[in-house]
Design an enzyme around this catalytic site. Sequence first.
Site, PDB file in Angstrom:
ATOM      1  N   LYS A  50       0.867  -1.188   0.000  1.00 38.72           N
ATOM      2  CA  LYS A  50       0.000   0.000   0.000  1.00 38.72           C
ATOM      3  C   LYS A  50       0.893   1.223   0.000  1.00 38.72           C
ATOM      4  CE  LYS A  50      -4.414   1.158   0.182  1.00 38.72           C
ATOM      5  NZ  LYS A  50      -5.530   0.405  -0.441  1.00 38.72           N
TER       6      LYS A  50
HETATM    7  P1  NAD Z   1     -13.487   7.387  -3.200  1.00 38.99           P
HETATM    8  O1  NAD Z   1     -12.523   8.436  -2.837  1.00 38.99           O
HETATM    9  O2  NAD Z   1     -13.872   7.216  -4.634  1.00 38.99           O
HETATM   10  O3  NAD Z   1     -14.848   7.583  -2.385  1.00 38.99           O
HETATM   11  C1  NAD Z   1     -14.912   7.719  -1.015  1.00 38.99           C
HETATM   12  C2  NAD Z   1     -16.348   8.128  -0.672  1.00 38.99           C
HETATM   13  O4  NAD Z   1     -16.513   8.157   0.742  1.00 38.99           O
HETATM   14  C3  NAD Z   1     -16.745   9.503  -1.196  1.00 38.99           C
HETATM   15  O5  NAD Z   1     -18.092   9.457  -1.621  1.00 38.99           O
HETATM   16  C4  NAD Z   1     -16.609  10.377   0.048  1.00 38.99           C
HETATM   17  O6  NAD Z   1     -17.401  11.540  -0.016  1.00 38.99           O
HETATM   18  C5  NAD Z   1     -17.095   9.418   1.099  1.00 38.99           C
HETATM   19  N1  NAD Z   1     -16.718   9.743   2.458  1.00 38.99           N
HETATM   20  C6  NAD Z   1     -15.543  10.161   2.948  1.00 38.99           C
HETATM   21  N2  NAD Z   1     -15.610  10.366   4.265  1.00 38.99           N
HETATM   22  C7  NAD Z   1     -16.878  10.066   4.617  1.00 38.99           C
HETATM   23  C8  NAD Z   1     -17.596  10.067   5.833  1.00 38.99           C
HETATM   24  N3  NAD Z   1     -16.995  10.433   6.968  1.00 38.99           N
HETATM   25  N4  NAD Z   1     -18.878   9.688   5.820  1.00 38.99           N
HETATM   26  C9  NAD Z   1     -19.483   9.312   4.666  1.00 38.99           C
HETATM   27  N5  NAD Z   1     -18.869   9.291   3.491  1.00 38.99           N
HETATM   28  C10 NAD Z   1     -17.585   9.660   3.473  1.00 38.99           C
HETATM   29  O7  NAD Z   1     -12.908   6.011  -2.594  1.00 38.99           O
HETATM   30  P2  NAD Z   1     -13.233   4.547  -3.057  1.00 38.99           P
HETATM   31  O8  NAD Z   1     -12.244   4.140  -4.094  1.00 38.99           O
HETATM   32  O9  NAD Z   1     -14.692   4.394  -3.316  1.00 38.99           O
HETATM   33  O10 NAD Z   1     -12.840   3.730  -1.723  1.00 38.99           O
HETATM   34  C11 NAD Z   1     -13.726   3.604  -0.607  1.00 38.99           C
HETATM   35  C12 NAD Z   1     -13.189   2.527   0.317  1.00 38.99           C
HETATM   36  O11 NAD Z   1     -13.056   1.295  -0.405  1.00 38.99           O
HETATM   37  C13 NAD Z   1     -11.803   2.791   0.901  1.00 38.99           C
HETATM   38  O12 NAD Z   1     -11.750   2.215   2.181  1.00 38.99           O
HETATM   39  C14 NAD Z   1     -10.874   2.049  -0.042  1.00 38.99           C
HETATM   40  O13 NAD Z   1      -9.643   1.704   0.568  1.00 38.99           O
HETATM   41  C15 NAD Z   1     -11.725   0.835  -0.323  1.00 38.99           C
HETATM   42  N6  NAD Z   1     -11.369   0.109  -1.542  1.00 38.99           N
HETATM   43  C16 NAD Z   1     -11.396   0.727  -2.763  1.00 38.99           C
HETATM   44  C17 NAD Z   1     -11.115  -0.009  -3.897  1.00 38.99           C
HETATM   45  C18 NAD Z   1     -11.211   0.583  -5.278  1.00 38.99           C
HETATM   46  O14 NAD Z   1     -11.058  -0.174  -6.257  1.00 38.99           O
HETATM   47  N7  NAD Z   1     -11.490   1.863  -5.434  1.00 38.99           N
HETATM   48  C19 NAD Z   1     -10.745  -1.357  -3.793  1.00 38.99           C
HETATM   49  C20 NAD Z   1     -10.717  -1.941  -2.542  1.00 38.99           C
HETATM   50  C21 NAD Z   1     -11.042  -1.188  -1.423  1.00 38.99           C
END
Ligand code: NAD
Length: 416
Positions: free
Chosen positions: A105
Amino acid sequence: MKKEGLFEGALRQFNKAADLMKLDDGMREVLSTHKRELTIHFPVKMDDGSVKVFTGYRFQHNIARGPAKGGVRYHPNVNEDEIKTLSFLMTWKCAVAGIPYGGAKGGVKVDPAKLSEAELERLSRRYFSDISIIIGPEEDIPAPDVNTSGKIMSWFLDTYSMNVGHSTLGIVTGKPLELGGSLGRSEATGRGVSIVSNEASKYFLGSEIKGKTVAIQGFGNVGSYTALILAQEYGAKIVAISDITGGYYNPEGINAKEAFDYVTAHKSLEGFNAQKITNEELLELDVDVLIPAALERAITERNANNIKAKLIIEAANGPTSPEADAILRSKNIKVVPDILTNAGGVTVSYFEWVQGLYSYFWDLDDVRKALDRAMKNAFKDGVKIREEFNTDMRTALYIVAINKVATATKLRGIFP
Ligand code: NAD
């Protein structure tokens, strides 16, 4: 009392599984120790001519089963404990998904919203150049995570390629299609979450997710595709969604496609037509399925007692604290852990890497079918061990994963 760090919490979970499977002390030490931990401080020229120093990380937890793999996150709260924990989780996630990678990471402590496009590009290129000493298509393959995107992956790819003198498609995943990306990568994590939600609904709630009420916290890449796919392909009733601007609730069901298009057009859900609730209220709604898809530690001992959902699908990484996990178990709320639920992203990243190495690209149907198979197999493996050890799904999946990495380590032997 000192507050437990994220990594300490993850290690506690690891040890719980290691105890159950009677893992010996030597192997336990090997598997709970990071292989490489790189912290960098690097200068970036700002548009006004000033220079700012930023801090970034790239941690590789384990590479016994293949190259290290994991996303890069840009966020003001990025810190060593977080990156250490997320790289540790990636090892288990790749093992659960059955793909030949170890865990890594990376991240930069920055609020990208405060940077201009040119500053973001300079920061990205300098960060990637500085971590390149441990990165490579056969060493460690970064990907997007919170606040990073295909555009940033293109800069990463170009930076690396310029330094080695040839285009290297296998250096990152989550790239735009025109630059060797895979069809189905953008939706992959959300699609994986949806497949697992449906499997878990059948197993824990006795029937498919069709018609069941669902609340989703976070509406970024993962949350938005999860809502869209669960509603359109699985017939789930999405009653609440949220993002950083708060929660949006409609007991009759939110039109996921409208919300998806709204966020695409407006960048956030602010102003979306539904009853406004807080993020806390969303987590405590009386729904069948709750899907935290924002950041870590959304469910802690502060709110776990108020959770009413029957099933929690961890789409975000680490959204449930160990204390909350124990409370949820005592309330018989089933939790399907992150290392399985959101593995769809890294699985299609693996497909993308394979396609890049071969320069032979699959069609969308091939990607979706292979993902569907991988997610269902991983769920089945977890269920088998859950029943065999009479334990919870998180511990069962850790056992599945630890077994795979421990076996690979034993087969390789300890060098020299
Ligand atoms: P992103 O940045 O696209 O979206 C994050 C979302 O969470 C946004 O809508 C943001 O406004 C919201 N958010 C932030 N703080 C918040 C809060 N306190 N309350 C409510 N909403 C809140 O990120 P993502 O890629 O969708 O990733 C989200 C999670 O999934 C993370 O934990 C990331 O590590 C995990 N993840 C992502 C992927 C991927 O392929 N993108 C893969 C595995 C895991």
